[in-house]
Design a protein around this motif. Sequence first.
Motif, PDB file in Angstrom:
ATOM      1  N   CYS A  51     -23.631 -14.186  37.853  1.00 30.11           N
ATOM      2  CA  CYS A  51     -24.415 -13.005  38.255  1.00 30.11           C
ATOM      3  C   CYS A  51     -24.142 -11.797  37.348  1.00 30.11           C
ATOM      4  O   CYS A  51     -25.027 -10.951  37.165  1.00 30.11           O
ATOM      5  CB  CYS A  51     -24.103 -12.632  39.704  1.00 30.11           C
ATOM      6  SG  CYS A  51     -24.737 -13.842  40.896  1.00 30.11           S
ATOM      7  N   ALA A  55     -27.341 -10.272  35.703  1.00 29.22           N
ATOM      8  CA  ALA A  55     -27.706  -8.950  36.242  1.00 29.22           C
ATOM      9  C   ALA A  55     -28.141  -7.994  35.136  1.00 29.22           C
ATOM     10  O   ALA A  55     -29.038  -7.161  35.325  1.00 29.22           O
ATOM     11  CB  ALA A  55     -26.535  -8.366  37.024  1.00 29.22           C
ATOM     12  N   LEU A  60     -30.289  -5.605  37.528  1.00 27.50           N
ATOM     13  CA  LEU A  60     -29.841  -5.526  38.919  1.00 27.50           C
ATOM     14  C   LEU A  60     -28.323  -5.370  38.939  1.00 27.50           C
ATOM     15  O   LEU A  60     -27.645  -5.602  37.937  1.00 27.50           O
ATOM     16  CB  LEU A  60     -30.208  -6.813  39.671  1.00 27.50           C
ATOM     17  CG  LEU A  60     -31.691  -7.102  39.895  1.00 27.50           C
ATOM     18  CD1 LEU A  60     -31.862  -8.519  40.433  1.00 27.50           C
ATOM     19  CD2 LEU A  60     -32.291  -6.095  40.867  1.00 27.50           C
ATOM     20  N   LYS A  61     -27.797  -5.027  40.089  1.00 23.70           N
ATOM     21  CA  LYS A  61     -26.346  -4.985  40.242  1.00 23.70           C
ATOM     22  C   LYS A  61     -25.847  -6.407  40.520  1.00 23.70           C
ATOM     23  O   LYS A  61     -26.468  -7.140  41.309  1.00 23.70           O
ATOM     24  CB  LYS A  61     -25.955  -4.068  41.404  1.00 23.70           C
ATOM     25  CG  LYS A  61     -26.209  -2.596  41.148  1.00 23.70           C
ATOM     26  CD  LYS A  61     -25.782  -1.766  42.354  1.00 23.70           C
ATOM     27  CE  LYS A  61     -26.030  -0.272  42.096  1.00 23.70           C
ATOM     28  NZ  LYS A  61     -25.651   0.543  43.277  1.00 23.70           N
ATOM     29  N   PRO A  62     -24.722  -6.812  39.900  1.00 24.21           N
ATOM     30  CA  PRO A  62     -24.183  -8.161  40.154  1.00 24.21           C
ATOM     31  C   PRO A  62     -23.942  -8.427  41.637  1.00 24.21           C
ATOM     32  O   PRO A  62     -24.189  -9.536  42.118  1.00 24.21           O
ATOM     33  CB  PRO A  62     -22.876  -8.166  39.365  1.00 24.21           C
ATOM     34  CG  PRO A  62     -23.050  -7.139  38.305  1.00 24.21           C
ATOM     35  CD  PRO A  62     -23.922  -6.078  38.898  1.00 24.21           C
ATOM     36  N   ASP A  64     -25.566  -7.205  44.228  1.00 23.47           N
ATOM     37  CA  ASP A  64     -26.844  -7.452  44.908  1.00 23.47           C
ATOM     38  C   ASP A  64     -27.406  -8.827  44.548  1.00 23.47           C
ATOM     39  O   ASP A  64     -27.958  -9.540  45.406  1.00 23.47           O
ATOM     40  CB  ASP A  64     -27.862  -6.364  44.546  1.00 23.47           C
ATOM     41  CG  ASP A  64     -27.441  -4.987  45.039  1.00 23.47           C
ATOM     42  OD1 ASP A  64     -26.636  -4.933  46.000  1.00 23.47           O
ATOM     43  OD2 ASP A  64     -27.891  -3.978  44.455  1.00 23.47           O
ATOM     44  N   LEU A  65     -27.248  -9.192  43.289  1.00 24.66           N
ATOM     45  CA  LEU A  65     -27.757 -10.487  42.829  1.00 24.66           C
ATOM     46  C   LEU A  65     -26.996 -11.636  43.497  1.00 24.66           C
ATOM     47  O   LEU A  65     -27.591 -12.635  43.924  1.00 24.66           O
ATOM     48  CB  LEU A  65     -27.630 -10.579  41.306  1.00 24.66           C
ATOM     49  CG  LEU A  65     -28.254 -11.799  40.624  1.00 24.66           C
ATOM     50  CD1 LEU A  65     -29.740 -11.894  40.938  1.00 24.66           C
ATOM     51  CD2 LEU A  65     -28.040 -11.730  39.117  1.00 24.66           C
ATOM     52  N   GLY A  89     -19.835  -9.612  43.425  1.00 28.41           N
ATOM     53  CA  GLY A  89     -20.629 -10.140  42.311  1.00 28.41           C
ATOM     54  C   GLY A  89     -20.352 -11.601  42.007  1.00 28.41           C
ATOM     55  O   GLY A  89     -21.091 -12.231  41.249  1.00 28.41           O
TER      56      GLY A  89
END
Length: 647
Positions: A51, A55, A60-62, A64-65, A89
């Motif tokens: 991630c 990301a 995206l943020k790790p 959130d991913l 993450g």
Amino acid sequence: MVSVNPFADFRRECEIVLTQAVKQALPEVHVETLLEKPANPAYGQLASSFCFELAKKLKLKPVDLAVLVAQAVDKSVFNLIEKVEAVGGFINFHVNFPRFSALTLESIRQLGKDYGFPKTDAPKKIIVEHTSVNPLHPIHIGQARNPILGDSLARILRLRGHNVSTHYYVDDVGRQSSVIAYGYAKLGKPKPDEKVDHFIGKIYTITSCIVELNRLKRQLETAKAVFAAADVAQLNRELAEWSGIAAELEQKHPALFRALLEKINTDANPEEEISKLNRAYEDGEPLAKNLIREVSELCLEGFRQTAKRVEIFYDSWDWESDFVWSNQVSDVLAKLKASGFVFSEGGVLEFDADKVIQTLKLRVKLGLREEQEVPPLTLVRADGTTLYTTRDVAYTLWKFHKAEEVINVIGMEQSLAQLQLKIALYALGYGKQAENLVHFAYNLVTLPGYKMSSRRGHYITFDEVLDEAIKRAYEEVSKRSPELTEQEKQEIARFVGIGAVRYALVDVDTGKPVVFTWDRVLNFETNSAPYVQYTHARACSILRKAARSPAKLFCEELDEQLEHDLVLTLASFPEVFIEAAEYLKPNMIADYSNALADKFNTFYNALPVLKAKTPELCDARVALTEAIKTVLSNALNLIGVVAPEKM
């Protein structure tokens, strides 16, 4: 259900689950879902960090991913997985310990001696050439790492599914063999009054010394005659050194020294006699052949006896002289001359290794730096005799007629010669063979405070080390287990002492020297064969007292962290084995056996087995102990160490 590799099964399930989750959450994205073991078991047994890289691309943020992917996981397919969670993450996978423990312990129970050894999908015929000590004197401790490493490699590769043949290359061509044969003949071919290779070693050392003294005295007379003051000074220094060696040898072996001195001094020029013998042997003259073969065979018989003590045997004994007499060496020389990479300088035939590298663009293949030069290899001396590496080219091609891969177990000080050998194969058009020629290099064995010197007869023989190890092991076993019978003590001392030496020579990374000290070799408390053997014997003792093998494993009862650690270690053994086989790292097996012993001893000291709180927990821990006993035995067998029932 039985698995040949439980942890790999868990890993495979995690990969499938993760791949499906990524496809579900991010259908347009393709990623490599590599998994690693987290340092902290609180974060699961496997984790993915993909991630973080993805990301950046998706902006995206790790964290959130990772949450997005974890939420897309299909829990209905879980078998060995308990849960998947996103943390910081990372995507972490937690194993279902009751199921995983049951799979691991049942697999070990069912497979027994076969557990831990998954077979390769691409078996090969492999020759492992090892030991190959010149037949001049007994194998000493400085050379003993070679046969132990070679034998361990062969054991590992065989269990991986390869067809492995072990070869001993008898280096019987060259001046050294002629020196010992000359001294042996001067004595009238005496019958040994001790272990034969020890006897031969004394003759070689004393003969070499007397011949060297004779040579220096003649050179000194010549230097004085032409008033070469610098040469006179240098020769006097060398003469003083060798005179000191002679005095030491005469004191140690007075009768043998005086007998050889008297016989050798009947020749005006012993060095010339040795040179004649050397040339005659290489030319295959019958008298020379019979003499040098006889003395070589005597020494090899001593080697066989030593190797048998440590359970090492060879499938083939390959004589260097056979390749000379059969014209295989001359054929190789003719082909090298025709290659355009050979030149003559002062009557000496040289192979231009650097020209081969440049012409065939081998620098990257051979892992050489741009500025690194490889010196020429001397193929033939001015007197017409060949050199070791020249003969080794013919031998290597012969080995490749019998195998797809050849592993030469040779000290790292021979790295240049092994590189030149590989370059010669390329020059002859044997590129595939060159790529399948492996130099398994290893560092030296050192003894603190002791400097070995063959010419002084200063070496500690492998036999002496084994004798001392057995003696010390006997004292330790007698102290720890006085209730044993004398026969039991003797037998245990033998396999503990020999196992201690084998383990000590294999458990250090091959790139590092082995510092051989008795405190380390026979340490019953940590990281030694006796320590692992004692742990195995402890497990056997528990099982004898339990007097049963539980019909049901009750793996759900194993909920302590120490128990989980042990199950994971047992399940990981096949992966450790595969890595040791693929990367030729026998030390990994020693490291693993020590780590498993550590974990079991911690478990044993913290948690009762036979006095567990419930019968079910007792059965579960007995089954766990049974599995540990099996895996310790399997691991020790890979490095040739006996796993004892008692100690």
